[in-house]
Motif scaffolding. Structure first.
Motif, PDB file in Angstrom:
ATOM      1  N   ARG A 134     -39.990 -31.819  27.759  1.00  0.00           N
ATOM      2  CA  ARG A 134     -38.548 -31.600  27.884  1.00  0.00           C
ATOM      3  C   ARG A 134     -37.740 -32.823  27.480  1.00  0.00           C
ATOM      4  O   ARG A 134     -36.601 -32.705  27.058  1.00  0.00           O
ATOM      5  CB  ARG A 134     -38.187 -31.206  29.315  1.00  0.00           C
ATOM      6  N   GLU A 135     -38.327 -34.027  27.595  1.00  0.00           N
ATOM      7  CA  GLU A 135     -37.636 -35.256  27.183  1.00  0.00           C
ATOM      8  C   GLU A 135     -37.643 -35.434  25.668  1.00  0.00           C
ATOM      9  O   GLU A 135     -37.070 -36.373  25.157  1.00  0.00           O
ATOM     10  CB  GLU A 135     -38.282 -36.469  27.840  1.00  0.00           C
ATOM     11  N   GLY A 136     -38.336 -34.554  24.949  1.00  0.00           N
ATOM     12  CA  GLY A 136     -38.346 -34.625  23.495  1.00  0.00           C
ATOM     13  C   GLY A 136     -39.583 -35.266  22.909  1.00  0.00           C
ATOM     14  O   GLY A 136     -39.643 -35.509  21.708  1.00  0.00           O
ATOM     15  N   TYR A 137     -40.569 -35.565  23.728  1.00  0.00           N
ATOM     16  CA  TYR A 137     -41.815 -36.134  23.235  1.00  0.00           C
ATOM     17  C   TYR A 137     -42.701 -35.041  22.655  1.00  0.00           C
ATOM     18  O   TYR A 137     -42.747 -33.928  23.173  1.00  0.00           O
ATOM     19  CB  TYR A 137     -42.604 -36.811  24.368  1.00  0.00           C
ATOM     20  N   SER A 138     -43.416 -35.366  21.610  1.00  0.00           N
ATOM     21  CA  SER A 138     -44.506 -34.509  21.157  1.00  0.00           C
ATOM     22  C   SER A 138     -45.710 -34.909  22.007  1.00  0.00           C
ATOM     23  O   SER A 138     -46.001 -36.088  22.159  1.00  0.00           O
ATOM     24  CB  SER A 138     -44.816 -34.753  19.683  1.00  0.00           C
ATOM     25  N   VAL A 139     -46.376 -33.926  22.570  1.00  0.00           N
ATOM     26  CA  VAL A 139     -47.463 -34.208  23.509  1.00  0.00           C
ATOM     27  C   VAL A 139     -48.785 -33.772  22.898  1.00  0.00           C
ATOM     28  O   VAL A 139     -48.919 -32.654  22.406  1.00  0.00           O
ATOM     29  CB  VAL A 139     -47.237 -33.469  24.848  1.00  0.00           C
ATOM     30  N   ILE A 140     -49.745 -34.687  22.936  1.00  0.00           N
ATOM     31  CA  ILE A 140     -51.116 -34.345  22.549  1.00  0.00           C
ATOM     32  C   ILE A 140     -51.880 -34.145  23.848  1.00  0.00           C
ATOM     33  O   ILE A 140     -52.011 -35.062  24.652  1.00  0.00           O
ATOM     34  CB  ILE A 140     -51.755 -35.441  21.688  1.00  0.00           C
ATOM     35  N   MET A 141     -52.345 -32.914  24.053  1.00  0.00           N
ATOM     36  CA  MET A 141     -53.054 -32.560  25.277  1.00  0.00           C
ATOM     37  C   MET A 141     -54.547 -32.488  24.968  1.00  0.00           C
ATOM     38  O   MET A 141     -54.994 -31.612  24.238  1.00  0.00           O
ATOM     39  CB  MET A 141     -52.532 -31.204  25.796  1.00  0.00           C
ATOM     40  N   ASN A 142     -55.305 -33.435  25.536  1.00  0.00           N
ATOM     41  CA  ASN A 142     -56.747 -33.520  25.314  1.00  0.00           C
ATOM     42  C   ASN A 142     -57.455 -32.838  26.478  1.00  0.00           C
ATOM     43  O   ASN A 142     -57.456 -33.343  27.598  1.00  0.00           O
ATOM     44  CB  ASN A 142     -57.172 -34.984  25.199  1.00  0.00           C
ATOM     45  N   LEU A 143     -58.084 -31.713  26.206  1.00  0.00           N
ATOM     46  CA  LEU A 143     -58.781 -30.952  27.243  1.00  0.00           C
ATOM     47  C   LEU A 143     -60.297 -31.071  27.115  1.00  0.00           C
ATOM     48  O   LEU A 143     -61.021 -30.274  27.702  1.00  0.00           O
ATOM     49  CB  LEU A 143     -58.362 -29.476  27.164  1.00  0.00           C
ATOM     50  N   GLN A 144     -60.788 -32.043  26.375  1.00  0.00           N
ATOM     51  CA  GLN A 144     -62.227 -32.163  26.149  1.00  0.00           C
ATOM     52  C   GLN A 144     -62.990 -32.476  27.427  1.00  0.00           C
ATOM     53  O   GLN A 144     -64.121 -32.030  27.596  1.00  0.00           O
ATOM     54  CB  GLN A 144     -62.503 -33.234  25.086  1.00  0.00           C
ATOM     55  N   ALA A 145     -62.393 -33.212  28.360  1.00  0.00           N
ATOM     56  CA  ALA A 145     -63.084 -33.557  29.601  1.00  0.00           C
ATOM     57  C   ALA A 145     -62.754 -32.588  30.736  1.00  0.00           C
ATOM     58  O   ALA A 145     -63.340 -32.686  31.818  1.00  0.00           O
ATOM     59  CB  ALA A 145     -62.710 -34.978  30.017  1.00  0.00           C
ATOM     60  N   ALA A 146     -61.853 -31.653  30.526  1.00  0.00           N
ATOM     61  CA  ALA A 146     -61.438 -30.723  31.576  1.00  0.00           C
ATOM     62  C   ALA A 146     -62.398 -29.542  31.646  1.00  0.00           C
ATOM     63  O   ALA A 146     -62.988 -29.132  30.647  1.00  0.00           O
ATOM     64  CB  ALA A 146     -60.019 -30.223  31.299  1.00  0.00           C
ATOM     65  N   ASP A 147     -62.562 -28.993  32.866  1.00  0.00           N
ATOM     66  CA  ASP A 147     -63.440 -27.823  33.007  1.00  0.00           C
ATOM     67  C   ASP A 147     -62.748 -26.603  32.391  1.00  0.00           C
ATOM     68  O   ASP A 147     -61.539 -26.588  32.199  1.00  0.00           O
ATOM     69  CB  ASP A 147     -63.803 -27.589  34.486  1.00  0.00           C
ATOM     70  N   PRO A 148     -63.518 -25.560  32.058  1.00  0.00           N
ATOM     71  CA  PRO A 148     -62.967 -24.400  31.345  1.00  0.00           C
ATOM     72  C   PRO A 148     -61.826 -23.688  32.077  1.00  0.00           C
ATOM     73  O   PRO A 148     -60.871 -23.241  31.443  1.00  0.00           O
ATOM     74  CB  PRO A 148     -64.168 -23.469  31.169  1.00  0.00           C
ATOM     75  N   ASP A 149     -61.905 -23.571  33.406  1.00  0.00           N
ATOM     76  CA  ASP A 149     -60.836 -22.892  34.146  1.00  0.00           C
ATOM     77  C   ASP A 149     -59.527 -23.676  34.075  1.00  0.00           C
ATOM     78  O   ASP A 149     -58.460 -23.108  33.865  1.00  0.00           O
ATOM     79  CB  ASP A 149     -61.232 -22.683  35.618  1.00  0.00           C
TER      80      ASP A 149
END
Length: 159
Positions: free
Chosen positions: A89-104
């Motif tokens: 919302r502040e105008g940043y482009s966000v790179i979301m890295n889900l490689q270490a997150a569990d599938p759920d």
């Protein structure tokens, strides 16, 4: 404007050419009409060498594009979705890295990010295996900038 109105009425066959003089539709009204007010700028009348007056274009400042700001997010819990939403919302482009997150967690965060992007008219695209780039409306991240940012952090384009 009266000239256009007059021609339209004649073309449609609603009036005869001679009937228009009864209603006061004359061509001189168009020449003497003041220019319409414009929003966001000012009109300037200038006389040219022959003494005729003409209107110059309205001058407006060009908006400068905001520099691309990127934020990298490694979510470990769903509570990290608040950081994702705030930065987006502040105008940043966000790179979301889900490689270490569990599938759920990955599925929930992707659903949240999809709704966020849709609601704020942005875009979401995969940039690597389980890594997504979210860009706000009106922001474009060039392919070169995206590649450089990802390589600096050890990601390689796999999408």
């Amino acid at each position: 404007m009266a000239g256009i109105w007059k021609k339209t009425l004649i073309y449609l066959g609603l009036v005869e050419e001679d009937d228009l003089t009864e209603f006061g539709y004359d061509d001189y009204a168009e020449a003497e009409a003041p220019p319409p007010a414009r929003k966001g700028g000012s009109l300037k009348r200038v006389s040219d060498q022959s003494g005729n007056q003409r209107r110059d274009a309205v001058v407006r400042a060009m908006p400068t594009p905001t520099p691309g700001r990127l934020h990298l997010l490694h979510p470990t819990a769903f509570n990290d979705a608040q950081e994702l939403g705030d930065k987006f919302r502040e105008g940043y482009s966000v790179i979301m890295n889900l490689q270490a997150a569990d599938p759920d967690l990955s599925r929930r965060l992707i659903d949240f990010a999809s709704g966020l992007v849709y609601g704020l008219a942005g875009s979401m695209q995969p940039v690597a295996e389980r890594v997504f780039l979210l860009t706000p409306a009106g922001v474009q991240v060039s392919a070169e900038e995206r590649r450089r940012f990802l390589e600096e952090r050890g990601f390689f384009n796999q999408a």
